[in-house]
Motif scaffolding. Sequence first.
Motif, PDB file in Angstrom:
ATOM      1  N   ASN A 183       0.818  -1.217   0.000  1.00  0.00           N
ATOM      2  CA  ASN A 183       0.000   0.000   0.000  1.00  0.00           C
ATOM      3  C   ASN A 183       0.847   1.260   0.000  1.00  0.00           C
ATOM      4  N   CYS A 184       2.163   1.097   0.249  1.00  0.00           N
ATOM      5  CA  CYS A 184       3.038   2.267   0.238  1.00  0.00           C
ATOM      6  C   CYS A 184       3.619   2.536  -1.151  1.00  0.00           C
ATOM      7  N   THR A 185       3.408   1.607  -2.093  1.00  0.00           N
ATOM      8  CA  THR A 185       4.013   1.759  -3.423  1.00  0.00           C
ATOM      9  C   THR A 185       3.489   3.006  -4.127  1.00  0.00           C
ATOM     10  N   GLY A 186       2.216   3.292  -3.932  1.00  0.00           N
ATOM     11  CA  GLY A 186       1.625   4.463  -4.607  1.00  0.00           C
ATOM     12  C   GLY A 186       1.872   5.769  -3.873  1.00  0.00           C
ATOM     13  N   SER A 187       2.524   5.708  -2.705  1.00  0.00           N
ATOM     14  CA  SER A 187       2.792   6.919  -1.928  1.00  0.00           C
ATOM     15  C   SER A 187       4.233   7.362  -2.155  1.00  0.00           C
ATOM     16  N   HIS A 188       4.407   8.566  -2.715  1.00  0.00           N
ATOM     17  CA  HIS A 188       5.739   9.094  -3.019  1.00  0.00           C
ATOM     18  C   HIS A 188       5.949  10.429  -2.298  1.00  0.00           C
ATOM     19  N   GLU A 189       7.082  10.576  -1.647  1.00  0.00           N
ATOM     20  CA  GLU A 189       7.439  11.840  -1.004  1.00  0.00           C
ATOM     21  C   GLU A 189       8.608  12.457  -1.759  1.00  0.00           C
ATOM     22  N   GLU A 190       8.299  13.433  -2.600  1.00  0.00           N
ATOM     23  CA  GLU A 190       9.327  14.083  -3.412  1.00  0.00           C
ATOM     24  C   GLU A 190      10.240  14.937  -2.542  1.00  0.00           C
ATOM     25  N   ASN A 191      11.515  15.008  -2.954  1.00  0.00           N
ATOM     26  CA  ASN A 191      12.515  15.822  -2.239  1.00  0.00           C
ATOM     27  C   ASN A 191      12.493  15.542  -0.735  1.00  0.00           C
ATOM     28  N   SER A 192      12.428  14.260  -0.397  1.00  0.00           N
ATOM     29  CA  SER A 192      12.289  13.858   0.999  1.00  0.00           C
ATOM     30  C   SER A 192      13.535  14.200   1.808  1.00  0.00           C
ATOM     31  N   ASP A 212      14.563  12.545   4.218  1.00  0.00           N
ATOM     32  CA  ASP A 212      15.236  11.262   4.451  1.00  0.00           C
ATOM     33  C   ASP A 212      16.131  10.885   3.280  1.00  0.00           C
ATOM     34  N   CYS A 213      15.947  11.548   2.141  1.00  0.00           N
ATOM     35  CA  CYS A 213      16.788  11.318   0.962  1.00  0.00           C
ATOM     36  C   CYS A 213      17.669  12.531   0.692  1.00  0.00           C
ATOM     37  N   SER A 214      17.984  13.264   1.760  1.00  0.00           N
ATOM     38  CA  SER A 214      18.863  14.449   1.686  1.00  0.00           C
ATOM     39  C   SER A 214      18.311  15.504   0.746  1.00  0.00           C
ATOM     40  N   GLY A 215      17.018  15.449   0.481  1.00  0.00           N
ATOM     41  CA  GLY A 215      16.410  16.419  -0.428  1.00  0.00           C
ATOM     42  C   GLY A 215      16.746  16.170  -1.880  1.00  0.00           C
ATOM     43  N   HIS A 216      17.392  15.016  -2.169  1.00  0.00           N
ATOM     44  CA  HIS A 216      17.833  14.725  -3.541  1.00  0.00           C
ATOM     45  C   HIS A 216      17.152  13.475  -4.113  1.00  0.00           C
ATOM     46  N   GLY A 217      16.014  13.124  -3.581  1.00  0.00           N
ATOM     47  CA  GLY A 217      15.352  11.923  -4.087  1.00  0.00           C
ATOM     48  C   GLY A 217      13.938  11.791  -3.568  1.00  0.00           C
ATOM     49  N   THR A 218      13.251  10.755  -4.042  1.00  0.00           N
ATOM     50  CA  THR A 218      11.870  10.470  -3.655  1.00  0.00           C
ATOM     51  C   THR A 218      11.850   9.267  -2.725  1.00  0.00           C
ATOM     52  N   CYS A 224      16.932   8.094  -5.922  1.00  0.00           N
ATOM     53  CA  CYS A 224      17.730   9.315  -6.039  1.00  0.00           C
ATOM     54  C   CYS A 224      17.600   9.973  -7.413  1.00  0.00           C
ATOM     55  N   TYR A 225      17.665  11.303  -7.388  1.00  0.00           N
ATOM     56  CA  TYR A 225      17.720  12.063  -8.636  1.00  0.00           C
ATOM     57  C   TYR A 225      19.164  12.047  -9.141  1.00  0.00           C
ATOM     58  N   VAL A 226      19.336  12.060 -10.463  1.00  0.00           N
ATOM     59  CA  VAL A 226      20.673  12.125 -11.076  1.00  0.00           C
ATOM     60  C   VAL A 226      21.275  13.496 -10.768  1.00  0.00           C
ATOM     61  N   PRO A 227      22.542  13.578 -10.350  1.00  0.00           N
ATOM     62  CA  PRO A 227      23.570  12.525 -10.312  1.00  0.00           C
ATOM     63  C   PRO A 227      23.800  11.959  -8.905  1.00  0.00           C
ATOM     64  N   TYR A 228      22.793  12.097  -8.000  1.00  0.00           N
ATOM     65  CA  TYR A 228      22.982  11.674  -6.611  1.00  0.00           C
ATOM     66  C   TYR A 228      22.782  10.168  -6.466  1.00  0.00           C
ATOM     67  N   PHE A 229      23.462   9.611  -5.479  1.00  0.00           N
ATOM     68  CA  PHE A 229      23.312   8.191  -5.194  1.00  0.00           C
ATOM     69  C   PHE A 229      23.655   7.961  -3.732  1.00  0.00           C
ATOM     70  N   GLY A 230      23.549   6.707  -3.315  1.00  0.00           N
ATOM     71  CA  GLY A 230      23.764   6.362  -1.919  1.00  0.00           C
ATOM     72  C   GLY A 230      22.445   6.024  -1.247  1.00  0.00           C
ATOM     73  N   LYS A 231      22.533   5.430  -0.064  1.00  0.00           N
ATOM     74  CA  LYS A 231      21.336   4.993   0.638  1.00  0.00           C
ATOM     75  C   LYS A 231      20.393   6.150   0.912  1.00  0.00           C
ATOM     76  N   GLN A 232      20.942   7.323   1.203  1.00  0.00           N
ATOM     77  CA  GLN A 232      20.133   8.514   1.466  1.00  0.00           C
ATOM     78  C   GLN A 232      20.412   9.612   0.443  1.00  0.00           C
ATOM     79  N   CYS A 233      20.847   9.202  -0.756  1.00  0.00           N
ATOM     80  CA  CYS A 233      21.133  10.146  -1.850  1.00  0.00           C
ATOM     81  C   CYS A 233      22.112  11.224  -1.400  1.00  0.00           C
ATOM     82  N   GLN A 234      23.028  10.843  -0.525  1.00  0.00           N
ATOM     83  CA  GLN A 234      23.946  11.806   0.066  1.00  0.00           C
ATOM     84  C   GLN A 234      25.184  12.056  -0.778  1.00  0.00           C
ATOM     85  N   MET A 235      25.383  11.267  -1.837  1.00  0.00           N
ATOM     86  CA  MET A 235      26.582  11.405  -2.656  1.00  0.00           C
ATOM     87  C   MET A 235      26.241  12.016  -4.011  1.00  0.00           C
TER      88      MET A 235
END
Length: 403
Positions: free
Chosen positions: A199-208, A210-216, A224-235
């Motif tokens: 039930n969480c698949t349809g729920s998206h938090e943009e610029n979360s 928890d994702c360092s503001g670089h992912g959903t 992660c949004y390009v070019p960020y990566f890592g568990k929390q899009c921190q890189m």
Amino acid sequence: MVVKLLYLWLLFCLNWAQEQRCLQSASSCDECIQAGSGCAWCNSPQAHIRCATTEKLRSTGCHGRHLYNPSGSIQVVKNYSGADPADDEALNLHPQEVTLHLRPGVSESFPLTISKATDHPTQEPIMDLSNVPAGVHVTFSSITKGNPQLLQVSVEAAQCPSKSGISNQNTTGPWSIRITPRGFSVSLRLEITLLCECNCTGSHEENSPDCSGHGTLVCGQCECYVPYFGKQCQMNGDSISPQYEDLCRRGPNAPVCSGRGTCVEGFCECNRRADPKETYSGRYCECSNFDCPRHNNRLCGGNGRCECGRCLCDSEWIHSACSCSMETASCLAKNQMLCNGRGVCECGKCDCIPPYVGATCEECPDCVDDCQDHAACVERFEPEQKRTRENRYLSRTSFLLRC
């Protein structure tokens, strides 16, 4: 006591196997719950283990509000106590409409009452099914006979359908199934839906955050949004420091993460394989659980597990591909000696010393028996003159002793 211990051991083995199946399918929440009926998903962004049994996730600190473990449900939609005058006939069903949510691998059951007119002959009803989708099984068992008759209806889905099918095909329902006693027009309507998606698949938090503001954030994981990566899009992939990459090499000229992963702040995040059962591991992703010797086209002969390119054989099995059995029962001869004392038992088979042959080295086609061995000696020492039968017998006996 022995039976109880055996039961507990089997239960432990089943739970361990379930945990392994869950852990190997942890790439997404949907894949996790489809891996087995006992698999649950942890939505917490801080989770280190996401897919496991509920007990395992709770033990790792995943709170109940972050756990997703869907279970089936039954809802009776229509259950008229009396017959509809417009459809009045010699038989009625109760209920008339039921909604089922099925988790694949788990059976859901409900009672079905069949009422017949008093002047109608009592007989075992034969149920006809219509529009049953592939992989869904409906069975009936009698609880009570007579009039009214009580049946138990059990419905189970084997597994979730593959996503490789037709894209616009209704793969999880709802489907409408009709159960009709043969020879009558009344029927029970089942509406079935498979629980194959979280039930969480349809729920998206943009610029979360928890994702360092670089992912959903989706089901506790960062996309992660390009070019960020890592568990929390921190890189940031555009500004990776070469010093981090050096920490991800086994040697000065070795490839980063052995060419099997990505270097994140000096630590390797190993790539995932198409087959979730195949994994890379190790400080530099240098190990795998699938690149080991095979025997009879099976990894480690099916008698062990592969760890970092080496087979760790089960007890009673040896050699690099776990292909050699250490059992000796098949080498026991009739005299209860291994290979009849005329050979060596290796890998469950006798390696016989010539001229002995056979499965247990008990055959010797070229061997000479005792009579043949002594006959030549008797003939060599016996005088050629004629003797009486008695003297000849005594003479042969003395020669045999000499031989």
